[in-house]
Design a protein around this motif. Structure first.
Motif, mmCIF file in Angstrom:
data_model
loop_
_atom_site.group_PDB
_atom_site.id
_atom_site.type_symbol
_atom_site.label_atom_id
_atom_site.label_comp_id
_atom_site.label_asym_id
_atom_site.label_seq_id
_atom_site.Cartn_x
_atom_site.Cartn_y
_atom_site.Cartn_z
ATOM 1 N N ILE A 22 0.840 -1.211 0.000
ATOM 2 C CA ILE A 22 0.000 0.000 0.000
ATOM 3 C C ILE A 22 0.872 1.256 0.000
ATOM 4 C CG2 ILE A 22 -1.669 1.346 1.350
ATOM 5 C CD1 ILE A 22 -3.033 -1.046 0.127
ATOM 6 N N LYS A 23 1.869 1.273 0.869
ATOM 7 C CA LYS A 23 2.723 2.459 1.029
ATOM 8 C C LYS A 23 3.438 2.818 -0.282
ATOM 9 C CE LYS A 23 6.655 2.672 3.503
ATOM 10 N NZ LYS A 23 7.508 2.478 4.676
ATOM 11 N N GLU A 79 2.365 2.077 -3.102
ATOM 12 C CA GLU A 79 1.304 2.159 -4.126
ATOM 13 C C GLU A 79 1.453 1.073 -5.189
ATOM 14 O OE1 GLU A 79 1.200 6.189 -5.542
ATOM 15 O OE2 GLU A 79 0.307 6.939 -3.680
ATOM 16 N N LYS A 122 -3.470 -0.292 -4.682
ATOM 17 C CA LYS A 122 -4.185 0.806 -4.004
ATOM 18 C C LYS A 122 -4.994 0.283 -2.830
ATOM 19 C CE LYS A 122 -4.437 4.224 -7.699
ATOM 20 N NZ LYS A 122 -3.495 3.564 -8.633
#
Length: 396
Positions: A72-73, A75, A78
């Motif tokens: 997530i961090k 990307e 998403k």
């Protein structure tokens, strides 16, 4: 767009590859090592870059959360719900599983039941399964077994010549390992040969762990690892086949206990034990080149252990159409391939194309047109097999 993550949870590690399955591209891959220690190492490759971080990672649950948070961090995804399936490598499926399966409570209990046959691996696989299930509950989970491909062996090839009751009551038999790799490489070899109706292939999966498999018309008919991955050829730290009376002698005469002997055979033998230099083939090769006689002896034993199984499987298959080299040593050491093929040349009529062997890349034929047996290098891709099976079983 269906994303699937292939997971290989070891006793203190977690390897992963995230695939975009529409075109089978690898989005990101990496490994978390030394789980449970203060200096765990997290390596992730993405967009041509490699990030390496050292930090304390208490357990597999923390490792999985770190991995998913990083996705997530950075990307890379998403939302974690983009990951529709998790494919788990499982070392030991026993006689229960002859193919990959969707994981449910029954599958979990059988993997757990078989942990005595793979005490380092099966509990870690379940830890990985639970960690991902908790973190991304909406993703389906599939188990892909190292032993499944070898479930086509016949009793005459998997029963040990000891009292039959130990098989009937205690499940003592040959199970083999590296099945996912042997399946992928032999299938790819048949493609490269033009998908003949009949084929006789020997796959040499040579890495820190190593095994050979005889594959007839796409089915495993025999393999060198046995009840556990300690059997078969000499490996990085594993002895491979040894007279069982050596164990009794070391206990009675030398004073070791059983646990010490099994640890020695698993962790202190093979290339490391004979050479006294390293378990890494490259280090042993370099030492031998510099005149270290024990390192040279280790290489000589290693090559002869490999050709002994190739000879055995040549007979079992009624001849051989192709020999395939794969895994760390098989894929990367042109020296090992050449030495092994030189030892086979007279008996099997093998002739190596030195340029293809030394300078070629990827899937390739390394024998000459005059060679009586085709010799291939085929880098294994167990993660892709895991992802494909996950996609198929979950209908993604």
């Amino acid at each position: 767009m269906s994303k699937i993550i292939s997971v290989n949870a070891g006793s203190s590690s977690l390897k992963f590859q995230l695939f975009e399955m529409d075109d089978e591209t690898v989005i990101t891959s990496g490994v978390i090592e030394r789980i449970g220690l203060e200096d765990s190492i997290f390596t992730i490759k993405y967009n041509g870059e490699k990030d390496v971080t050292t930090l304390p990672i208490e357990n597999h649950k923390v490792a999985v959360q770190l991995l998913l948070d990083t996705l997530i961090k950075k990307e890379i995804v998403k939302d974690l719900d983009e990951i529709k399936g998790v494919g788990h490598r499982v070392v030991q499926g026993g006689a229960y599983f002859d193919q990959s399966v969707i994981i449910d409570e029954d599958v979990v209990s059988k993997i757990d039941e078989l942990k005595s046959l793979a005490p380092l691996h099966n509990p870690a696989h379940l830890t990985g399964y639970y960690a991902f299930k908790e973190a991304i509950p909406n993703a389906g989970a599939v188990a892909v077994f190292d032993t499944a491909f070898h479930q086509t062996l016949e009793p005459k090839s998997y029963i040990y010549p000891i009292p039959y009751k130990y098989y009937a009551e205690n499940k003592v038999r040959k199970y083999g390992a590296h099945g996912t790799s042997h399946f992928y490489v032999s299938s790819r070899c048949r493609e490269m040969m033009g998908n003949p109706e009949h084929s006789r292939i020997i796959v040499a999966h040579l890495g820190a762990g190593g095994s050979l498999t005889a594959v007839k018309d796409g089915k495993s008919i025999n393999t060198s690892m046995g009840f556990t991955p300690l059997a078969g050829i000499m490996m990085g730290t594993r002895s491979g086949d040894v007279d069982p009376s050596v164990i009794d002698y070391l206990i009675e005469e030398v004073g070791l206990d059983m646990k010490e002997v099994i640890k020695m055979l698993n962790k202190e033998s093979g290339l490391l034990g004979v050479s006294g230099v390293s378990s890494d083939f490259r280090d042993v090769q370099e030492a031998a080149a510099n005149g270290n006689e024990r390192a040279q002896l280790a290489l000589d034993i290693f090559f002869r252990r490999v050709i002994a199984y190739i000879g055995r499987y040549f007979i079992a298959l009624g001849g051989v159409d192709a020999i395939c080299f794969t895994a760390g040593i098989g894929e990367n050491s042109f020296f090992a391939r050449k030495e092994i093929c030189n030892l086979l040349a007279e008996a099997l009529g093998i002739e190596i194309d030195d340029d293809a062997n030394v300078n070629g890349k990827g899937d390739r034929l390394i024998s000459t047109p005059n060679s009586k047996v085709k010799v291939y290098v085929i880098p294994t891709n167990e993660e892709l097999v895991i992802a494909r099976d996950t996609k198929r079983l979950l209908n993604l």
